[in-house]
Motif scaffolding. Structure first.
Motif: not given
Length: 149
Positions: A132-149
């Protein structure tokens, strides 16, 4: 008491090139910049192997994780709990992060897993917790990467 070795494993495909994913994920001390459950992540003892990220969760708990392996060219690293008292009832724990390019697209395969030992009656709960923790981290990473820099 029976001690059991186990692995919690999560993998996913991210819609970003491997260089961009690794520029975020490969910075061992930067979790607080993109993981929602982490308030701060402070480096102790430098930046390389042997350094510790002292992570403060948004609920106030503090966890120390020591970098034990780092392979930039192969885009992976491993870490272990630093504190004498691990934040979970495990005898040992080694987390690993690894990313690879998906060669037929500009996407990235990411895997995050943890090898741990614990009492046999805690294996399923701990595997579920870590997954669950790893899945949440990857979901947060996905969200971060989709945000314009």
């Amino acid at each position: 008491m029976v001690i059991y070795m186990s692995r919690a494993y999560v993998s996913s495909i991210l819609d970003a090139p491997v260089s961009r994913v690794w520029s975020v994920l490969g910075d061992f001390h930067s979790l607080a910049r993109w993981v929602a459950m982490i308030a701060t992540s402070e480096p102790e003892g430098g930046e390389g192997i042997g350094s510790v990220r002292r992570v403060t969760l948004v609920d106030g708990r503090v966890v120390g994780e020591r970098l034990v392996a780092y392979d930039g060219p192969h885009r992976s690293y491993a870490y272990e709990f630093d504190d004498a008292q691990a934040p979970f009832p495990v005898g040992s724990y080694r987390g690993t992060v690894h990313v690879l390019p998906v060669t037929d697209s500009e996407r990235t395969f990411v895997e995050w897993y943890g090898d741990f030992d614990c009492e046999a009656d805690a294996v399923d709960l701990l595997r579920e917790t870590f997954t669950g923790i790893y899945s949440e981290f990857i979901a947060d990473l996905r969200k971060h990467l989709s945000t314009p820099s």
